[in-house]
Design a protein around this motif. Sequence first.
Motif, short mmCIF file in Angstrom:
data_model
loop_
_atom_site.label_atom_id
_atom_site.label_comp_id
_atom_site.label_asym_id
_atom_site.label_seq_id
_atom_site.Cartn_x
_atom_site.Cartn_y
_atom_site.Cartn_z
N THR A 1 11.30 -4.78 16.07
CA THR A 1 12.38 -4.26 15.22
C THR A 1 12.06 -2.85 14.74
O THR A 1 12.91 -1.95 14.81
N LEU A 2 10.83 -2.64 14.26
CA LEU A 2 10.47 -1.30 13.78
C LEU A 2 10.52 -0.29 14.92
O LEU A 2 11.03 0.82 14.77
N ALA A 3 10.00 -0.69 16.09
CA ALA A 3 9.99 0.23 17.24
C ALA A 3 11.42 0.55 17.66
O ALA A 3 11.76 1.70 17.93
N HIS B 1 -13.94 2.05 7.55
CA HIS B 1 -13.01 2.53 6.54
C HIS B 1 -12.15 1.44 5.93
O HIS B 1 -11.43 1.67 4.97
N TRP B 2 -12.20 0.27 6.51
CA TRP B 2 -11.46 -0.85 5.96
C TRP B 2 -12.41 -1.99 5.67
O TRP B 2 -12.78 -2.71 6.57
N GLN B 3 -12.78 -2.13 4.42
CA GLN B 3 -13.67 -3.23 4.04
C GLN B 3 -12.77 -4.33 3.50
O GLN B 3 -12.29 -4.25 2.38
N ALA C 1 -2.78 2.74 -2.09
CA ALA C 1 -3.70 3.36 -1.14
C ALA C 1 -3.04 4.17 -0.01
O ALA C 1 -3.62 5.13 0.49
N GLY C 2 -1.86 3.79 0.38
CA GLY C 2 -1.21 4.46 1.51
C GLY C 2 -0.90 5.92 1.16
O GLY C 2 -0.50 6.21 0.04
N PRO C 3 -1.07 6.83 2.12
CA PRO C 3 -0.89 8.25 1.82
C PRO C 3 0.55 8.65 1.54
O PRO C 3 0.78 9.70 0.95
N MET C 4 1.52 7.85 1.97
CA MET C 4 2.92 8.21 1.67
C MET C 4 3.69 6.93 1.34
O MET C 4 3.42 5.87 1.89
N PRO C 5 4.66 7.03 0.41
CA PRO C 5 5.47 5.85 0.12
C PRO C 5 6.46 5.57 1.25
O PRO C 5 6.98 6.50 1.87
N CYS D 1 0.82 -1.22 0.00
CA CYS D 1 0.00 0.00 0.00
C CYS D 1 0.85 1.27 0.00
O CYS D 1 0.47 2.26 -0.60
N HIS D 2 1.95 1.24 0.72
CA HIS D 2 2.77 2.45 0.85
C HIS D 2 3.84 2.50 -0.24
O HIS D 2 5.04 2.31 0.03
N ARG D 3 3.37 2.70 -1.45
CA ARG D 3 4.26 2.97 -2.59
C ARG D 3 3.48 3.85 -3.55
O ARG D 3 2.25 3.91 -3.46
C1 HEC Z 1 -3.67 -2.34 3.05
C2 HEC Z 1 -2.92 -1.15 2.88
C3 HEC Z 1 -1.92 -0.72 3.92
C4 HEC Z 1 -0.91 -1.48 4.48
C5 HEC Z 1 -0.56 -2.91 4.23
C6 HEC Z 1 -0.23 -0.58 5.39
N1 HEC Z 1 -0.79 0.65 5.36
FE1 HEC Z 1 -0.25 2.26 6.49
N2 HEC Z 1 -1.81 3.33 5.75
C7 HEC Z 1 -2.66 2.91 4.77
C8 HEC Z 1 -3.65 3.96 4.52
C9 HEC Z 1 -4.76 3.90 3.47
C10 HEC Z 1 -3.40 4.99 5.42
C11 HEC Z 1 -4.17 6.31 5.58
C12 HEC Z 1 -5.45 6.12 6.28
C13 HEC Z 1 -5.31 5.73 7.70
O1 HEC Z 1 -4.46 6.30 8.42
O2 HEC Z 1 -6.01 4.82 8.14
C14 HEC Z 1 -2.21 4.57 6.18
C15 HEC Z 1 -1.60 5.34 7.16
C16 HEC Z 1 -0.39 5.04 7.75
C17 HEC Z 1 0.34 5.92 8.64
C18 HEC Z 1 -0.03 7.34 9.03
C19 HEC Z 1 -1.23 7.48 9.82
C20 HEC Z 1 -1.20 6.93 11.19
O3 HEC Z 1 -2.23 6.34 11.57
O4 HEC Z 1 -0.20 7.06 11.89
C21 HEC Z 1 1.47 5.25 9.02
C22 HEC Z 1 2.57 5.76 9.91
C23 HEC Z 1 1.44 3.98 8.36
N3 HEC Z 1 0.31 3.88 7.60
C24 HEC Z 1 2.43 3.02 8.48
C25 HEC Z 1 2.34 1.73 7.96
C26 HEC Z 1 3.33 0.72 8.19
C27 HEC Z 1 4.61 0.90 8.97
C28 HEC Z 1 2.90 -0.40 7.54
C29 HEC Z 1 3.54 -1.76 7.51
C30 HEC Z 1 4.02 -2.30 8.74
C31 HEC Z 1 1.63 -0.06 6.91
N4 HEC Z 1 1.34 1.22 7.17
C32 HEC Z 1 0.88 -0.95 6.15
C33 HEC Z 1 -2.61 1.70 4.11
C34 HEC Z 1 -1.81 0.62 4.47
#
Ligand code: HEC
Length: 425
Positions: free
Chosen positions: A120-122, A352-354, A68-72, A62-64
């Motif tokens: 590890t991440l922490a 928000h997560w279906q 869907a992730g808001p930042m890579p 998601c984070h690329r």
């Molecule tokens: C299935 C998709 C998905 C995966 C897998 C995922 N994320 Fe996210 N992440 C999102 C989305 C969409 C948002 C923005 C919406 C939200 O915050 O719920 C987000 C928001 C975040 C945020 C910022 C908002 C907050 O709540 O702090 C962080 C930091 C984050 N992700 C870290 C991670 C990390 C680290 C991993 C892996 C260990 C990860 N995400 C895995 C989709 C994902």
Amino acid sequence: MRLLEGRVNRPAGRRAVIPLLYSEGVWRFLFVAMCAGQMQAASPVTFYRDALPILQRRCQECHRPGEAGPMPLVTYNQTRPWAKAIRAAVVNRRMPPWFADPCCGKFANDRTLSKDEVDTLAQWVEDGAVAGDVNDAPRLRSWPEKGNIESPDALLEMPRPFAVPAKGELEYQRFKLATGFNGDRWVQAVEVRPGARRAIHHVVVYIREPGETWTKGPTTSDMLAVYAPGSLPVEWTRGMAKLIPKGSDLVMEIHYTPYGRAVEDRTSVAMRFAKTPSSKRVLSLQLHKLALAIPPGESDYRVNVWGTLPNDALLLSLFPHMHLRGKAFEYTVSREGAPPETLLRISRYNFHWQLSYRLAQPILLKKGSRISATAWYDNSANNPLNPDPKIEVHWGEQSREEMMVGFFDVAVDPAFDRKSFFVRE
Ligand code: HEC
């Protein structure tokens, strides 16, 4: 989730030591291992060696860019500013999104991080979120150019873009996608690729078989795919596939939710076909309760619905669906001669997560097995998502209204179509 977990990363230095202990002369290697352990303790956890493999495995789906992730979270520079947020998100188990209660069921797409991954991440963050030596980095994980299915056999797009207004409430929109397939197609993997991602609440792609003419209202057509934020492509095990009979159209139903900016959307569906006809046909079935009347202020409103399978089926996955007042959800199955079994429990449902929960092992449900879904709703002022705790809530398409649907996928003998499986209360 075989599709996405293709590569196992090179293990981090610390863990690589352990197999030696068992496989070779114990004393000599114990000594080496202890020295290595001490060196590890003194040196900080680094991005390249320790954190990046976890991000690749667990977050980059998601984070690329484009997902869907808001930042890579791909490079060090992209990740560093988020270090504190990452720590909080994984320690609180807010990320990665996963809601199945560990009490029940085992799922192939379980996203839960292991304790070691969280630690590890922490620790990386606590040690100053340093980069470390770039030579320690795993190879850049390669992803398909677009979406998550590499060179699909078919890519069908909405015939023209749809203009989503900046505000207001839209009815579900339906778009016909002509397939032009000259024969039956067995779909092994399918992915909905949202266009204007932020404006899309969900997409359902129906298979409208020849002779069916519906354009609106509820349908009994089979669903090829469902998309909602957090969805990933579905790939069925070999020998099981969705059938698009010759001459079918696809109908894409989209719920747009305007977010303050007028945008154009052109969503598409990517598919990979099975090379040979499948011995099992995958059908998406559902249990639902249309008669909802959730009293104002009620914090724990329970609804149950069940059905009996008219034929043998292999249960593959579960996908609960409610709206903003959804609180908890549970599926149970009763098989002859066995006590009822909880297949999936979601104690803290999140609108928000279906997500779809894919069973690690398909379950054989003999004809006559009973499958049941229970939903709980919170229509009180304590539910932060509740748009209006003062009204009685009924079934409806909009998020301010409610739904109660327990989708589930089964694999069946291809001689059966969906109608012979329609499950009723
Ligand atoms: C299935 C998709 C998905 C995966 C897998 C995922 N994320 Fe996210 N992440 C999102 C989305 C969409 C948002 C923005 C919406 C939200 O915050 O719920 C987000 C928001 C975040 C945020 C910022 C908002 C907050 O709540 O702090 C962080 C930091 C984050 N992700 C870290 C991670 C990390 C680290 C991993 C892996 C260990 C990860 N995400 C895995 C989709 C994902």
